[in-house]
Design an enzyme around this catalytic site. Sequence first.
Site, PDB file in Angstrom:
ATOM      1  N   LYS A   1      -1.285   0.039 -25.432  1.00 19.04           N
ATOM      2  CA  LYS A   1      -1.669  -0.075 -26.857  1.00 19.04           C
ATOM      3  C   LYS A   1      -0.379  -0.067 -27.676  1.00 19.04           C
ATOM      4  O   LYS A   1       0.365  -1.039 -27.642  1.00 19.04           O
ATOM      5  CB  LYS A   1      -2.654   1.032 -27.220  1.00 19.04           C
TER       6      LYS A   1
ATOM      7  N   TYR B   1       0.847  -1.210   0.000  1.00 22.43           N
ATOM      8  CA  TYR B   1       0.000   0.000   0.000  1.00 22.43           C
ATOM      9  C   TYR B   1       0.873   1.247   0.000  1.00 22.43           C
ATOM     10  O   TYR B   1       1.865   1.311   0.737  1.00 22.43           O
ATOM     11  CB  TYR B   1      -0.924   0.024   1.226  1.00 22.43           C
TER      12      TYR B   1
ATOM     13  N   ARG C   1      -0.827  -2.781 -18.589  1.00 21.94           N
ATOM     14  CA  ARG C   1      -2.130  -2.120 -18.743  1.00 21.94           C
ATOM     15  C   ARG C   1      -2.280  -1.010 -17.717  1.00 21.94           C
ATOM     16  O   ARG C   1      -2.225  -1.270 -16.509  1.00 21.94           O
ATOM     17  CB  ARG C   1      -3.229  -3.162 -18.565  1.00 21.94           C
TER      18      ARG C   1
ATOM     19  N   GLU D   1      -0.650   4.848  -0.643  1.00 18.25           N
ATOM     20  CA  GLU D   1      -1.456   6.043  -0.953  1.00 18.25           C
ATOM     21  C   GLU D   1      -0.602   7.293  -0.784  1.00 18.25           C
ATOM     22  O   GLU D   1       0.151   7.421   0.185  1.00 18.25           O
ATOM     23  CB  GLU D   1      -2.657   6.132  -0.017  1.00 18.25           C
TER      24      GLU D   1
ATOM     25  N   THR E   1      -2.848   5.681 -22.415  1.00 15.70           N
ATOM     26  CA  THR E   1      -2.734   4.343 -21.849  1.00 15.70           C
ATOM     27  C   THR E   1      -1.306   3.874 -22.142  1.00 15.70           C
ATOM     28  O   THR E   1      -0.617   4.450 -22.991  1.00 15.70           O
ATOM     29  CB  THR E   1      -3.728   3.350 -22.489  1.00 15.70           C
TER      30      THR E   1
ATOM     31  N   ASP F   1      -5.708  13.261 -25.544  1.00 12.82           N
ATOM     32  CA  ASP F   1      -5.708  11.847 -25.142  1.00 12.82           C
ATOM     33  C   ASP F   1      -5.009  11.095 -26.274  1.00 12.82           C
ATOM     34  O   ASP F   1      -5.602  10.821 -27.311  1.00 12.82           O
ATOM     35  CB  ASP F   1      -7.148  11.364 -24.949  1.00 12.82           C
TER      36      ASP F   1
HETATM   37  N1  PLP Z   1      -8.669   6.878 -24.445  1.00 15.36           N
HETATM   38  C1  PLP Z   1      -8.647   6.325 -25.661  1.00 15.36           C
HETATM   39  C2  PLP Z   1      -8.382   7.189 -26.853  1.00 15.36           C
HETATM   40  C3  PLP Z   1      -8.854   4.932 -25.811  1.00 15.36           C
HETATM   41  O1  PLP Z   1      -8.861   4.397 -27.025  1.00 15.36           O
HETATM   42  C4  PLP Z   1      -9.099   4.160 -24.647  1.00 15.36           C
HETATM   43  C5  PLP Z   1      -9.318   2.699 -24.716  1.00 15.36           C
HETATM   44  O2  PLP Z   1      -9.441   2.085 -25.707  1.00 15.36           O
HETATM   45  C6  PLP Z   1      -9.130   4.797 -23.410  1.00 15.36           C
HETATM   46  C7  PLP Z   1      -8.911   6.158 -23.338  1.00 15.36           C
HETATM   47  C8  PLP Z   1      -9.479   4.053 -22.149  1.00 15.36           C
HETATM   48  O3  PLP Z   1      -8.493   3.226 -21.709  1.00 15.36           O
HETATM   49  P1  PLP Z   1      -8.840   2.055 -20.657  1.00 15.36           P
HETATM   50  O4  PLP Z   1      -9.516   0.989 -21.444  1.00 15.36           O
HETATM   51  O5  PLP Z   1      -7.483   1.678 -20.124  1.00 15.36           O
HETATM   52  O6  PLP Z   1      -9.730   2.635 -19.619  1.00 15.36           O
END
Ligand code: PLP
Length: 393
Positions: free
Chosen positions: A227, A45, A233, A47, A224, A198
Amino acid sequence: MELNTFDFIAREQERQDRNIELIASENFVSENVMRAVGSCLTNKYSEGYPVQRESGNCGRYYGGCEVVNDLEEYCCGLWKQVFQTDYHVNVQPHSGSSANLAAYFSVLRPGDRVLSMDLNNGAHLTHGSPVNFSGKLFDMVFYNVNAAGYIDMEDVRAKALETRPKLILAGASAYSRIIDFAGFAAIAKEVGAYFMVDMAHIAGLVAAGDHPSPFGLADIITTTTHKTLRGARGGLIFCRPELAKKVDSAVFPGTQGGPLQHVIAGKAVTAEEALTPEYREYIHAVVRNCKAMCQEFQRLGYNVVTGGTDNHLFLLDLTDTGLTGKAVQDELDRHGITLNKNCVPNEKRSPMQASGVRVGTAAMTTKGYTEADFVRVAGRIDEIIRGMAGQAK
Ligand code: PLP
């Protein structure tokens, strides 16, 4: 004999070994990533944050954190190197969705307006879907793609001027072209909005120099790590140093409890790997393979959204075949080829049926597929789709 959990793991391993994996958001991690994620760090843990970070955070809520403090600092340092940035980084988000939730909460209050990409045209659920926290908590407005399927920057600007959002979001789950981050940044500046990117799908390409970088342009960047980055993950948030405290407190205590230190170790291994010349070569191959496969589909007479690809994925528009994306996804599954249905621009069907499929090359490039292999798989998919279209007549 009674089943146990490891029977399912063995079955899934067999499936992954056997199938041709074309889901654009998936990949295969290294043994070292597996070792880190399966390590004793899962027991700890922690936090809070390591002390004396640039954000001024003041430490952990638990004892025994001396090792994980060093690990988390090490992980943060590596990710700054991967993207060659002095932005602040938070490596604690459990996923891309958690990263987006915290990123929004760092600068927005419920009810604030966000301008994001239309969901049928490639955005992610967390970019404002009415069934997701993003659509429930914020006042979402959307920009569109043009008739050819490209993000319509004139529409972005017109919607920004008309609706005066507090935050403009760029990034997508199913968009095959370069995103004009500089264009978005200029529009955000013009209307006084925060600019968030994002880059979950294209982060590996940004790291390898195969997509323009949002660093220096965006205020907040989420991704993320599983990918194209081909790692454990999870999620990451980067931000301009002046937003560090807001972002960190939006992650913890704002939206998460204890960080997953075993996953943070996995993210550190991911970053170590992303810093190697082999990783850059891998990403170049992903992009090369994607172009080759996409061109083969076009040669075979398929309609590709935007007429091509600049990254690791493309979208086949199956409208002409009369088949739904779902029917094609299911039939390919029966033949050991895994991909997913996807809406196409101006979609007429529900997202559960959809008129297209999304095809990605990141995972099979990891397995060693070359351009010739992807061309061969395109031919096989064509045979299967022709078989289905023949039966439908
Ligand atoms: N943002 C984008 C552009 C994504 O394609 C994805 C997932 O495919 C996410 C966020 C969310 O990621 P997670 O599945 O790890 O929550």
